[in-house]
Design an enzyme around this catalytic site. Structure first.
Site, mmCIF file in Angstrom:
data_model
loop_
_atom_site.group_PDB
_atom_site.id
_atom_site.type_symbol
_atom_site.label_atom_id
_atom_site.label_comp_id
_atom_site.label_asym_id
_atom_site.label_seq_id
_atom_site.Cartn_x
_atom_site.Cartn_y
_atom_site.Cartn_z
ATOM 1 N N GLY A 1 39.915 48.305 37.225
ATOM 2 C CA GLY A 1 40.516 49.121 37.844
ATOM 3 C C GLY A 1 41.402 50.034 36.920
ATOM 4 O O GLY A 1 40.934 50.331 35.692
ATOM 5 N N CYS A 2 42.624 50.614 37.483
ATOM 6 C CA CYS A 2 43.155 51.526 36.571
ATOM 7 C C CYS A 2 43.697 50.630 35.194
ATOM 8 O O CYS A 2 44.347 49.577 35.217
ATOM 9 C CB CYS A 2 44.398 52.007 37.560
ATOM 10 S SG CYS A 2 45.532 53.158 36.373
#
Length: 178
Positions: free
Chosen positions: A14-15
């Protein structure tokens, strides 16, 4: 890497701000760098990667001392702080840049990561979508992305998303906290 005792692994979950914020708190992790990996083309920009057409994943590149923290422990953290069952997505972050991936640097890392993925897959009912590939075409992210949570804890995404992952790590892995 300057210290010959350190190993390197690259992770996508993810981020990169979320992973960075957690791994900066892990005992034995000496360096965390946000970057882009396993995509096509020349040096990517954040805007291009977010456009979804480069194939790059947002990643953290970790330099760690295996005498202080094992790769298995780092991967246990990894599978706890992100959802390895959602393809190209973490929460509201959607796109191939947010995929789950382990990008290895040695054959021994590949073998161990494959074992841990098998274990995670069993724990998640066969739904793990984490890719396992050698790190390729890595580029550091722009300077403003480095140590983002440490510099911007009150920013909305940091306060509502990143902080929750840090809290989960702190509660689940007290033995690994610096």
């Amino acid at each position: 890497m300057s210290d010959t005792n350190l190993e390197r692994i690259t992770l996508a979950g993810g981020c990169f701000w979320c992973l960075e914020a957690v791994y900066e708190r892990v005992r034995g992790v000496h360096r965390v760098e946000n970057g882009y990996s396993n995509g096509q083309g020349p040096t990517p920009t954040y805007e291009a990667v977010c456009g979804g057409n480069t194939g790059f994943a947002e990643v953290v590149r970790l330099d760690f001392d295996p005498a202080e923290v094992s790769l298995r422990e780092l991967l246990e953290v990894f599978f706890t702080i992100h959802d390895p069952t959602t393809l190209n997505r973490q929460g509201a972050d959607v796109g191939t840049q947010y995929r789950s991936g382990i990008y290895w640097h040695t054959e021994a890392q590949r073998q161990l990561a494959a074992e841990v993925i098998t274990e995670a897959n069993a724990a998640h009912g066969g739904r793990v979508v984490t890719e396992l590939q050698p790190e390729a075409n890595y580029h550091p992210a722009e300077a403003y992305h480095q140590h983002y949570y440490a510099r911007n804890p009150e920013q909305g995404y940091c306060a509502f998303v990143v902080a929750g992952k840090v809290d989960k790590f702190l509660a689940s892995f007290k033995r690994l906290v610096k």
